[in-house]
Enzyme design. Structure first.
Site, PDB file in Angstrom:
ATOM      1  N   LYS A  14       0.838  -1.204   0.000  1.00 28.66           N
ATOM      2  CA  LYS A  14       0.000   0.000   0.000  1.00 28.66           C
ATOM      3  C   LYS A  14       0.877   1.260   0.000  1.00 28.66           C
ATOM      4  O   LYS A  14       2.086   1.183   0.239  1.00 28.66           O
ATOM      5  CB  LYS A  14      -0.906  -0.029   1.232  1.00 28.66           C
ATOM      6  CG  LYS A  14      -1.958  -1.140   1.230  1.00 28.66           C
ATOM      7  CD  LYS A  14      -2.804  -1.012   2.507  1.00 28.66           C
ATOM      8  CE  LYS A  14      -3.925  -2.027   2.559  1.00 28.66           C
ATOM      9  NZ  LYS A  14      -4.734  -1.839   3.792  1.00 28.66           N
ATOM     10  N   ARG A 126      -0.703 -14.268   4.688  1.00 30.05           N
ATOM     11  CA  ARG A 126      -1.419 -13.576   5.778  1.00 30.05           C
ATOM     12  C   ARG A 126      -0.648 -13.705   7.092  1.00 30.05           C
ATOM     13  O   ARG A 126      -0.597 -12.777   7.889  1.00 30.05           O
ATOM     14  CB  ARG A 126      -2.825 -14.153   5.955  1.00 30.05           C
ATOM     15  CG  ARG A 126      -3.808 -13.869   4.838  1.00 30.05           C
ATOM     16  CD  ARG A 126      -4.259 -12.434   4.732  1.00 30.05           C
ATOM     17  NE  ARG A 126      -4.989 -11.931   5.879  1.00 30.05           N
ATOM     18  CZ  ARG A 126      -5.661 -10.772   5.876  1.00 30.05           C
ATOM     19  NH1 ARG A 126      -5.693 -10.025   4.789  1.00 30.05           N
ATOM     20  NH2 ARG A 126      -6.275 -10.349   6.951  1.00 30.05           N
ATOM     21  N   THR A 132      -4.761  -7.504  10.777  1.00 25.77           N
ATOM     22  CA  THR A 132      -5.138  -6.202  10.215  1.00 25.77           C
ATOM     23  C   THR A 132      -4.658  -5.016  11.058  1.00 25.77           C
ATOM     24  O   THR A 132      -4.197  -4.018  10.508  1.00 25.77           O
ATOM     25  CB  THR A 132      -6.680  -6.124  10.096  1.00 25.77           C
ATOM     26  OG1 THR A 132      -7.114  -7.258   9.348  1.00 25.77           O
ATOM     27  CG2 THR A 132      -7.121  -4.861   9.391  1.00 25.77           C
ATOM     28  N   ARG A 143       3.683  -6.386   9.573  1.00 26.82           N
ATOM     29  CA  ARG A 143       2.951  -5.291  10.224  1.00 26.82           C
ATOM     30  C   ARG A 143       3.475  -5.051  11.635  1.00 26.82           C
ATOM     31  O   ARG A 143       3.585  -3.913  12.093  1.00 26.82           O
ATOM     32  CB  ARG A 143       1.448  -5.611  10.233  1.00 26.82           C
ATOM     33  CG  ARG A 143       0.800  -5.415   8.854  1.00 26.82           C
ATOM     34  CD  ARG A 143      -0.606  -5.984   8.787  1.00 26.82           C
ATOM     35  NE  ARG A 143      -1.315  -5.630   7.558  1.00 26.82           N
ATOM     36  CZ  ARG A 143      -2.446  -6.205   7.158  1.00 26.82           C
ATOM     37  NH1 ARG A 143      -2.997  -7.175   7.878  1.00 26.82           N
ATOM     38  NH2 ARG A 143      -3.026  -5.813   6.036  1.00 26.82           N
ATOM     39  N   ASN A 163      -1.635  -0.118   7.306  1.00 21.01           N
ATOM     40  CA  ASN A 163      -1.011  -1.388   7.693  1.00 21.01           C
ATOM     41  C   ASN A 163      -0.149  -1.996   6.588  1.00 21.01           C
ATOM     42  O   ASN A 163       0.026  -3.203   6.523  1.00 21.01           O
ATOM     43  CB  ASN A 163      -2.083  -2.367   8.184  1.00 21.01           C
ATOM     44  CG  ASN A 163      -3.222  -2.504   7.192  1.00 21.01           C
ATOM     45  OD1 ASN A 163      -3.071  -2.139   6.020  1.00 21.01           O
ATOM     46  ND2 ASN A 163      -4.347  -3.045   7.621  1.00 21.01           N
ATOM     47  N   HIS A 166      -1.854  -5.068   1.441  1.00 19.86           N
ATOM     48  CA  HIS A 166      -3.101  -5.799   1.236  1.00 19.86           C
ATOM     49  C   HIS A 166      -2.734  -7.228   0.844  1.00 19.86           C
ATOM     50  O   HIS A 166      -1.843  -7.424   0.010  1.00 19.86           O
ATOM     51  CB  HIS A 166      -3.955  -5.190   0.121  1.00 19.86           C
ATOM     52  CG  HIS A 166      -5.034  -6.132  -0.315  1.00 19.86           C
ATOM     53  ND1 HIS A 166      -6.218  -6.255   0.381  1.00 19.86           N
ATOM     54  CD2 HIS A 166      -5.067  -7.056  -1.300  1.00 19.86           C
ATOM     55  CE1 HIS A 166      -6.941  -7.208  -0.186  1.00 19.86           C
ATOM     56  NE2 HIS A 166      -6.270  -7.715  -1.206  1.00 19.86           N
TER      57      HIS A 166
HETATM   58  N1  UDP Z   1      -9.689  -0.847   7.926  1.00 19.17           N
HETATM   59  C1  UDP Z   1      -9.830   0.325   8.656  1.00 19.17           C
HETATM   60  N2  UDP Z   1     -10.554   0.292   9.826  1.00 19.17           N
HETATM   61  C2  UDP Z   1     -11.122  -0.851  10.301  1.00 19.17           C
HETATM   62  C3  UDP Z   1     -10.972  -2.039   9.544  1.00 19.17           C
HETATM   63  C4  UDP Z   1     -10.258  -2.002   8.361  1.00 19.17           C
HETATM   64  O1  UDP Z   1      -9.319   1.366   8.270  1.00 19.17           O
HETATM   65  O2  UDP Z   1     -11.744  -0.814  11.382  1.00 19.17           O
HETATM   66  C5  UDP Z   1      -8.928  -0.810   6.649  1.00 19.17           C
HETATM   67  C6  UDP Z   1      -7.512  -1.379   6.788  1.00 19.17           C
HETATM   68  O3  UDP Z   1      -6.634  -0.575   6.017  1.00 19.17           O
HETATM   69  C7  UDP Z   1      -7.666  -2.774   6.208  1.00 19.17           C
HETATM   70  C8  UDP Z   1      -8.716  -2.562   5.122  1.00 19.17           C
HETATM   71  O4  UDP Z   1      -9.604  -1.595   5.690  1.00 19.17           O
HETATM   72  O5  UDP Z   1      -6.437  -3.254   5.701  1.00 19.17           O
HETATM   73  C9  UDP Z   1      -9.483  -3.793   4.699  1.00 19.17           C
HETATM   74  O6  UDP Z   1     -10.033  -4.413   5.832  1.00 19.17           O
HETATM   75  P1  UDP Z   1      -9.906  -5.987   6.061  1.00 19.17           P
HETATM   76  O7  UDP Z   1     -10.750  -6.308   7.231  1.00 19.17           O
HETATM   77  O8  UDP Z   1     -10.149  -6.716   4.789  1.00 19.17           O
HETATM   78  O9  UDP Z   1      -8.357  -6.152   6.525  1.00 19.17           O
HETATM   79  P2  UDP Z   1      -7.104  -6.851   5.809  1.00 19.17           P
HETATM   80  O10 UDP Z   1      -7.600  -7.974   4.956  1.00 19.17           O
HETATM   81  O11 UDP Z   1      -6.393  -5.788   5.008  1.00 19.17           O
HETATM   82  O12 UDP Z   1      -6.219  -7.356   6.930  1.00 19.17           O
HETATM   83 MG    MG Z   2      -9.181  -8.050   3.621  1.00 20.34          MG
END
Ligand code: UDP
Ligand code: MG
Length: 197
Positions: A14, A126, A132, A143, A163, A166
């Site tokens: 990102k 992952r 996340t 992360r 974070n 993606h």
């Molecule tokens: N995100 C956020 N606030 C939240 C949850 C998610 O800003 O409370 C953002 C964060 O950048 C995250 C993205 O939304 O990476 C997508 O969310 P997801 O739950 O799919 O997380 P990821 O798969 O990236 O771990």
């Molecule tokens: Mg996701």
């Protein structure tokens, strides 16, 4: 069924990862765990591309809202605070706002997209990336080693949680995302020493 070694996942560094100079470090961590980079490119995403990348269904958007409320409650804040910060306590509405911040953020600088292949590549990536929320991520994950953001801070600053990366969450998501980001591009095939021969 495809051979387990052929499992592919989709990864994007990102804007924060690129701007922190972590492109090499991130690729290194996948490669050192015997995962194979089979497609790789730096690019500037358009708003439309990002809007089509993140799911648009109510369930996914509401989940973003639920995650947000979850953090509020965990740290002693309430639905009233949520309403104050987001102008609504409807979790779908909250999710929509977070999704909007995310779209703007993802076009704020170039990103690096890649396809990563290997046994259990979806789960492996992952695991290497970490959860996340960076403040919850263990040291040793990307992360956990290079970021410290939290939704508590991000929501107040009206921006998404930063974070670094993606990464697809399921093989189905990976298939869609590879098609979306590399549809007309080449996915390469080659043999890694020590892995494929
Ligand atoms: N995100 C956020 N606030 C939240 C949850 C998610 O800003 O409370 C953002 C964060 O950048 C995250 C993205 O939304 O990476 C997508 O969310 P997801 O739950 O799919 O997380 P990821 O798969 O990236 O771990
Ligand atoms: Mg996701």
């Amino acid at each position: 069924m495809i051979h387990p070694k052929e499992e592919k996942t989709f990864v994007m560094v990102k804007p924060d990862g690129v701007r922190k100079g972590l492109v090499g470090e991130i690729i290194k961590r996948f490669e050192q765990r015997d995962l194979k980079i089979v497609a790789l490119e730096m690019f500037q995403a358009t708003r439309d591309q990002i809007d089509n990348h993140y799911p648009k269904d109510e369930k996914w958007i509401r989940r973003l809202g639920e995650k947000t409320l979850g953090t509020y409650e965990k740290y002693g804040r309430t639905v009233v605070d949520l309403e104050k910060d987001f102008g609504s306590s409807d979790l779908l509405e909250v999710g929509k706002q977070v999704r909007g911040w995310l779209v703007e953020f993802m076009i704020s600088a170039p990103m690096v997209r890649m396809v990563v292949q290997g046994v259990h590549s979806v789960d492996m990536v992952r695991k290497i990336v970490g959860p996340t929320m960076p403040y919850m991520a263990d040291m040793g994950t990307i992360r956990g080693d290079f970021s410290v953001d939290s939704p508590l801070m991000a929501n107040v600053e009206r921006r998404p949680v930063q974070n670094l990366i993606h990464a697809s969450e399921t093989p189905e998501e990976a298939m869609h995302e590879i098609e979306h980001w590399f549809g007309t591009k080449t996915i390469y095939q080659y043999k890694r020493f020590g892995i494929d021969e």
